[in-house]
Design a protein around this motif. Structure first.
Motif, PDB file in Angstrom:
ATOM      1  N   SER A 118      47.040  45.539  35.030  1.00 11.10           N
ATOM      2  CA  SER A 118      46.062  46.040  35.983  1.00 11.10           C
ATOM      3  C   SER A 118      45.804  44.934  36.991  1.00 11.10           C
ATOM      4  O   SER A 118      46.224  43.816  36.808  1.00 11.10           O
ATOM      5  N   GLU A 119      45.098  45.293  38.031  1.00 11.73           N
ATOM      6  CA  GLU A 119      44.872  44.341  39.109  1.00 11.73           C
ATOM      7  C   GLU A 119      44.280  43.053  38.566  1.00 11.73           C
ATOM      8  O   GLU A 119      43.310  43.059  37.824  1.00 11.73           O
ATOM      9  N   GLY A 120      44.927  41.943  38.932  1.00 12.45           N
ATOM     10  CA  GLY A 120      44.424  40.638  38.544  1.00 12.45           C
ATOM     11  C   GLY A 120      44.915  40.156  37.190  1.00 12.45           C
ATOM     12  O   GLY A 120      44.780  38.988  36.872  1.00 12.45           O
ATOM     13  N   GLU A 121      45.499  41.038  36.374  1.00  8.53           N
ATOM     14  CA  GLU A 121      45.977  40.633  35.059  1.00  8.53           C
ATOM     15  C   GLU A 121      47.427  40.188  35.137  1.00  8.53           C
ATOM     16  O   GLU A 121      48.167  40.601  36.006  1.00  8.53           O
ATOM     17  N   LYS A 122      47.829  39.357  34.202  1.00  6.95           N
ATOM     18  CA  LYS A 122      49.206  38.888  34.123  1.00  6.95           C
ATOM     19  C   LYS A 122      49.751  39.171  32.729  1.00  6.95           C
ATOM     20  O   LYS A 122      49.071  38.972  31.728  1.00  6.95           O
ATOM     21  N   ASP A 165      52.338  48.062  37.532  1.00  9.15           N
ATOM     22  CA  ASP A 165      51.994  49.005  38.585  1.00  9.15           C
ATOM     23  C   ASP A 165      52.364  48.394  39.932  1.00  9.15           C
ATOM     24  O   ASP A 165      51.855  47.333  40.302  1.00  9.15           O
ATOM     25  N   ALA A 195      51.460  49.162  42.725  1.00 11.11           N
ATOM     26  CA  ALA A 195      50.291  49.033  43.590  1.00 11.11           C
ATOM     27  C   ALA A 195      49.685  47.632  43.501  1.00 11.11           C
ATOM     28  O   ALA A 195      49.126  47.137  44.477  1.00 11.11           O
ATOM     29  N   PHE A 196      49.817  46.984  42.345  1.00 16.57           N
ATOM     30  CA  PHE A 196      49.215  45.667  42.158  1.00 16.57           C
ATOM     31  C   PHE A 196      50.120  44.525  42.580  1.00 16.57           C
ATOM     32  O   PHE A 196      49.666  43.386  42.668  1.00 16.57           O
ATOM     33  N   ILE A 197      51.396  44.812  42.835  1.00 12.94           N
ATOM     34  CA  ILE A 197      52.303  43.762  43.308  1.00 12.94           C
ATOM     35  C   ILE A 197      52.809  44.049  44.720  1.00 12.94           C
ATOM     36  O   ILE A 197      53.659  43.329  45.232  1.00 12.94           O
ATOM     37  N   GLN A 198      52.266  45.071  45.358  1.00 14.28           N
ATOM     38  CA  GLN A 198      52.787  45.475  46.667  1.00 14.28           C
ATOM     39  C   GLN A 198      52.709  44.371  47.713  1.00 14.28           C
ATOM     40  O   GLN A 198      53.612  44.238  48.549  1.00 14.28           O
TER      41      GLN A 198
END
Length: 183
Positions: A6-10, A167, A169-172
């Motif tokens: 998810s956004e911000g997670e690695k 996702d 969307a989170f690496i775009q």
């Protein structure tokens, strides 16, 4: 089953991984349109690898004979680290054009799943739910699987079968092509 980015997670990475990447060009194109994104293919491989070693990157796409812009793009892809698998586009009765590359992707991924001494991670960029059965077989053989796509476009079974999901969307922003102001 695995990690969901998810956004911000690695995702915890094993930099000793040896990866083979399989990109469904049509699926990536639709995802990029959904995100209003022009993909920079020079940035895409390093972003998908995140420091892991690349054994091979496959790019599957339909093509239109005589389309010189597309032919130029596919030559560029071949000269820049991608093995391009292409099939001539079929025109359906409603006028839409498509090239179903699911069988080719499934066979190639299953073949790589047998090379565990050379590769231990398969990365699939696709939303094609028809691949789920092949993906289940790959995971049951002990191969690690990472699926990349837009969550809102992804069937839950694609996410569930994978060890990891990323996702787009989170690496775009990491794979976005930026036009210089002089162009």
């Amino acid at each position: 089953m695995g990690w969901n980015l998810s956004e911000g997670e690695k995702i915890p990475l094993d930099l000793g991984d040896r990866a083979a990447i399989f990109i469904d060009g049509g699926s990536l194109f639709r995802a990029a349109n959904h995100l209003n994104l022009e993909v920079d293919y020079e940035k895409l491989l390093p972003c998908l690898l995140r420091g892991r070693a690349l054994l091979r990157a496959h790019f599957y796409t339909g093509f239109s004979p005589g389309n010189t812009k597309q032919a130029s793009f596919l030559r560029w892809m071949q000269n820049n680290g991608y093995r391009v698998m292409q099939k001539e586009l079929t025109v359906s009765s409603d006028g839409s054009r498509y090239a179903d590359m699911g069988v080719e992707i499934a066979i190639d991924m299953l073949q790589f799943a047998d090379y565990s001494n050379q590769v231990n991670l398969l990365v699939l960029v696709s939303h094609d739910v028809d691949l789920v059965y092949a993906l289940e077989k790959i995971v049951h053989r002990g191969m690690r699987l990472e699926v990349v796509g837009v969550r809102s476009m992804m069937h839950e079974s694609m996410i569930t079968v994978a060890d990891d999901f990323v996702d787009l969307a989170f690496i775009q922003n990491d794979i976005r092509k930026f036009r210089s102001e002089t162009q």
